[in-house]
Write a protein that holds these residues in place. Structure first.
Motif, short mmCIF file in Angstrom:
data_model
loop_
_atom_site.label_atom_id
_atom_site.label_comp_id
_atom_site.label_asym_id
_atom_site.label_seq_id
_atom_site.Cartn_x
_atom_site.Cartn_y
_atom_site.Cartn_z
N SER A 275 7.19 -17.20 4.72
CA SER A 275 6.71 -16.06 5.50
C SER A 275 7.40 -14.78 5.02
CB SER A 275 7.00 -16.28 6.99
OG SER A 275 8.35 -16.67 7.19
N LEU A 276 6.69 -13.67 5.23
CA LEU A 276 7.13 -12.39 4.69
C LEU A 276 6.84 -11.27 5.67
CD1 LEU A 276 7.84 -10.43 2.23
CD2 LEU A 276 5.40 -10.52 1.70
N ALA A 277 7.77 -10.34 5.77
CA ALA A 277 7.54 -9.11 6.52
C ALA A 277 7.73 -7.93 5.56
CB ALA A 277 8.52 -8.99 7.68
N VAL A 278 6.76 -7.04 5.54
CA VAL A 278 6.86 -5.82 4.74
C VAL A 278 7.22 -4.70 5.71
CG1 VAL A 278 5.70 -4.23 3.18
CG2 VAL A 278 5.12 -6.67 3.13
N MET A 279 8.47 -4.26 5.66
CA MET A 279 8.89 -3.19 6.56
C MET A 279 8.30 -1.86 6.09
SD MET A 279 10.47 -4.86 8.76
CE MET A 279 11.01 -3.46 9.77
N PRO A 280 8.03 -0.96 7.03
CA PRO A 280 7.42 0.32 6.63
C PRO A 280 8.24 1.04 5.57
CG PRO A 280 7.35 0.06 9.01
CD PRO A 280 8.18 -1.07 8.49
N ARG A 302 -3.09 -6.22 1.18
CA ARG A 302 -3.28 -6.90 -0.10
C ARG A 302 -2.57 -8.26 -0.11
NH1 ARG A 302 -3.73 -3.14 -5.06
NH2 ARG A 302 -4.45 -1.16 -4.23
N LEU A 303 -1.34 -8.29 0.40
CA LEU A 303 -0.61 -9.56 0.43
C LEU A 303 -1.28 -10.58 1.33
CD1 LEU A 303 3.03 -8.16 0.54
CD2 LEU A 303 2.11 -9.67 -1.23
N ALA A 304 -1.80 -10.12 2.46
CA ALA A 304 -2.49 -11.04 3.36
C ALA A 304 -3.73 -11.64 2.70
CB ALA A 304 -2.86 -10.32 4.65
N PHE A 310 2.51 -16.66 4.87
CA PHE A 310 2.27 -15.96 6.13
C PHE A 310 2.84 -14.54 6.04
CE2 PHE A 310 3.25 -14.58 10.37
CZ PHE A 310 2.16 -15.00 11.11
N VAL A 311 2.02 -13.55 6.36
CA VAL A 311 2.45 -12.15 6.32
C VAL A 311 2.42 -11.61 7.75
CG1 VAL A 311 2.04 -9.86 5.35
CG2 VAL A 311 1.46 -11.90 4.01
N ILE A 312 3.56 -11.10 8.21
CA ILE A 312 3.66 -10.56 9.57
C ILE A 312 2.70 -9.36 9.72
CG2 ILE A 312 5.18 -9.33 11.16
CD1 ILE A 312 5.78 -12.22 11.16
N ALA A 313 2.02 -9.32 10.86
CA ALA A 313 1.06 -8.25 11.11
C ALA A 313 1.76 -6.90 11.17
CB ALA A 313 0.31 -8.51 12.42
N LEU A 524 -12.25 -11.22 -3.01
CA LEU A 524 -11.44 -11.54 -1.84
C LEU A 524 -10.03 -10.99 -1.99
CD1 LEU A 524 -12.54 -15.22 -1.18
CD2 LEU A 524 -12.82 -13.30 0.41
N SER A 525 -9.49 -11.06 -3.20
CA SER A 525 -8.13 -10.56 -3.45
C SER A 525 -8.08 -9.94 -4.84
CB SER A 525 -7.11 -11.70 -3.34
OG SER A 525 -5.82 -11.20 -3.65
#
Length: 662
Positions: A275-280, A302-304, A310-313, A524-525
């Motif tokens: 899982s990944l979170a992209v911080m602003p 793009r990552l999603a 899993f990419v955090i919303a 799709l990507s």
């Protein structure tokens, strides 16, 4: 001990042979020293002036004064430590003990790989925050850098304490000390609280554990975090009167705290998936909004679309950013394995974007890069940088997960790990390794029959068996098609599923259907490098050779170190043959054959392209190399591997005759 030692964690202190070195009272001198000490390379004087001085009368003069004072403190008659070359400045700290550099080096190796004695030595180096007590007025760029570095070492400290706690006997005084400090440093890390509760239970201090639980619940509630997983884990500990070992209890906590769900959240994290979170992203001045926020939205989307992990919303990460939570701490709050963070600097004539990918558990930076472009067309530049960031993050996470899976016992792998173990074997491109890959993809699907990418991987192994003639081509083609179909049934929006189907259709001779599926994959990507490569592969034989070249170039731009790079280069070589550009074909084929995992078919491409270019000695060398393993290899074998149009087939047969492969 080194004659010169430096403490950056805590108030700055320099000592020579154990005796403190006197420094002027200047705060900017201390800031300059720390920045240069941690800089990975020499720094331009203009950058240093911009970083530390708020347009004084003579910034370069003040910089020269600071450097002269640093020389007096650091240089000796036989060793210059302050190095200036042209406009650049650097510190030579080789042979010195610098606490922050020791910790940064250990984090780069991986905190989890270190022995207890080394971990304890590192823990002893944390005497406070980086440059504790130092603040500069009207220096926003330095303040931003200092805050980021303090977060970085804060996360390293937490990772060291976690490992130390796990390495000491349950209930020991040493463990208690490490756990108390860990919870203090990472108050929202569920694992820290669980470890502390487990230790208290081992010591029979149930009342103290209950008091800590109540206090932690109030803390989590104040930040709108879900406390239920920790409460459930504590109840499980209470139910086991004898208690279980700390490591097992830590492993049993599959869910870390999540933000309270909001309508645009994507749901709970699957524990078997990375899982990944992209911080602003932020403007380098420290601000947010506008260009940086829009860029963050684009990266998350793009990552999603890759559907690799899993990419955090975006709602969750932007909500956390509003609370000024540090990226590493945000990663722990969100329960993710990786956090990406970045800065955007928009200056006249150039746009600079810097990105870091951090493994949350170990606080290790697994990838960092700076992209600098001329913003002639701002949207096109952002699109290009976004392509590079997304592809790099995906590739780096896959590499880390693949290597981690290789270190685990095969019978202990979950579906996600078995899939990545399969990838590790798959990219070796030998018959035996391909069979191992098939075994691990099968295992992943036994554990999770809804794993679309594992079906795509399984299809790839059957495709290889057919393409390389390691098995009956018709049977393996049918199995590749069947596995790709399962992948599509599980997840029709997964680009890898359409990629697998496109390749399977090519094996069946259905070129139009193959191209439709591959185009669907990149629709799709757009960042799916293997989709662009597969388009190049199909077009290079009987489609549009110029489109093949464009797709080959784009796939390599997206994934410049891809395990299938030899194929991307080989496809371009075959395209040049069809355009009559034999010298270009030979050069690209040589690049393909030079890749360490290039197989026999790639060597055959090189042999035929070199022959057509008239470079017969080189071509015969490749032909001889092929016949060492395949003595009866002929042009029919090469032609039968691909699906060339008649004109292209005639050209390759001509090349084969020149070197005795006809």
């Amino acid at each position: 001990m080194p004659s010169l030692s430096v403490r950056l964690l805590g108030p700055l202190e320099i000592a020579r042979d154990g005796v403190p070195v006197a420094l002027p009272a200047s705060r900017k001198l201390r800031a300059l020293f720390a920045y240069l000490a941690l800089a990975p390379h020499a720094v331009g004087r203009g950058r240093l002036c911009e970083l530390l001085w708020d347009v004084p009368n003579d910034p370069r003069g003040e910089l020269r004064w600071c450097l002269s004072k640093l020389r007096g403190a650091l240089d000796t008659p036989d060793r210059r430590r302050v190095i200036t070359q042209g406009d650049a400045v650097a510190l030579d700290l080789d042979g010195c003990l610098v606490d922050a550099l020791e910790i940064a080096h250990a984090a780069g190796l991986g905190i989890g790989t270190l022995e207890t004695a080394r971990l304890q030595a590192l823990a002893n180096l944390f005497a406070g925050d980086l440059l504790d007590g130092l603040e500069l007025e009207r220096s926003p760029l330095f303040d931003s850098w200092l805050v980021a570095q303090r977060r970085r070492f804060h996360a390293c400290h937490a990772a060291v304490l976690e490992r130390l706690a796990a390495n000491h006997p349950a209930g020991s005084a040493e463990m208690s000390g490490h756990l108390d400090k860990w919870v203090e440093l990472a108050p929202f890390d569920t694992r820290a609280h669980l470890a502390l509760l487990s230790n208290l239970a081992e010591r029979g201090a149930i009342g103290a554990a209950e008091a800590h639980l109540a206090s932690a619940a109030r803390l989590f509630q104040s930040e709108k975090l879900d406390f239920a997983p920790l409460r459930v884990a504590w109840q499980a500990i209470r139910d086991q009167q004898s208690g279980s070992p700390l490591k097992a209890q830590l492993a049993s906590l599959s869910t870390r705290p999540q933000l309270v769900a909001t309508p645009d959240d994507a749901g709970a994290i699957e524990p078997s998936q990375a899982s990944l979170a992209v911080m602003p992203f932020v403007e380098e001045s420290g601000g947010r909004g506008g260009l940086a926020d829009g860029f963050t939205h684009d990266i998350i989307t793009r990552l999603a679309k890759l559907r690799d992990f899993f990419v955090i919303a975006r709602g969750s990460v932007f909500a956390l950013a509003e609370t000024t939570t540090a990226p590493e701490e945000a990663g722990r709050k969100l329960g993710v394995d990786y956090v990406a963070t970045g800065t955007v600097r928009n200056q006249p004539g150039r746009l600079i974007v810097s990105v870091e990918l951090i493994e949350v558990r170990t606080a290790r930076i697994v990838w960092a890069e700076t992209f600098e472009r001329r913003p002639d067309d701002l949207f096109a530049v952002l699109d290009d940088i976004g392509d590079s960031i997304v592809s790099s993050i995906s590739a780096e996470i896959e590499t880390v997960e693949r290597n981690r899976a290789m270190l685990k016992a095969p019978n202990s792998l979950n579906a996600w790990e078995a899939y990545h173990r399969g990838l590790w074997h798959m990219y070796r491109f030998t018959r035996a390794e391909n069979e191992q890959a098939r075994h691990f993809f099968d295992k992943a699907l036994q554990l999770d029959p809804t794993f679309a990418r594992a079906y795509a991987g399984l299809s790839f192994t059957h495709w290889q068996n057919a393409f390389q003639r390691w098995g009956d081509r018709d049977r393996e083609s049918a199995l590749a098609y069947e596995s790709a179909g399962h992948s599509l049934l599980v997840d029709d929006h997964n680009p890898a599923a359409h990629w697998a189907m496109g390749r399977a259709l090519w094996l069946r001779g259905e070129q139009d259907g193959s191209l439709r599926e591959l185009e669907r994959a990149v629709d799709l990507s757009p960042n799916f490098a293997l989709g662009h490569y597969a388009l190049s592969f199909v077009h290079s034989q009987s489609g549009d050779p110029r489109a093949a070249i464009d797709s080959s170039d784009h796939s390599r731009h997206l994934s410049p170190f891809d395990p299938l790079l030899f194929g991307m280069l080989g496809s371009r070589a075959m395209s040049h043959v069809r355009l009559g550009q034999f010298e270009e074909a030979a050069n690209w084929a040589l690049k393909a054959a030079a890749r360490p995992n290039a197989h026999t078919i790639i060597l055959a491409i090189a042999a035929h392209c070199l022959a057509l270019a008239g470079r017969l000695d080189e071509a015969r060398g490749f032909a001889a190399a092929i016949r060492k393993t395949l003595p009866d290899y002929r042009a029919d074998d090469f032609i039968g591997t691909f699906r060339f149009e008649p004109d292209a087939e005639a050209l390759f047969r001509q090349g084969a005759r020149r070197i005795g492969l006809s």
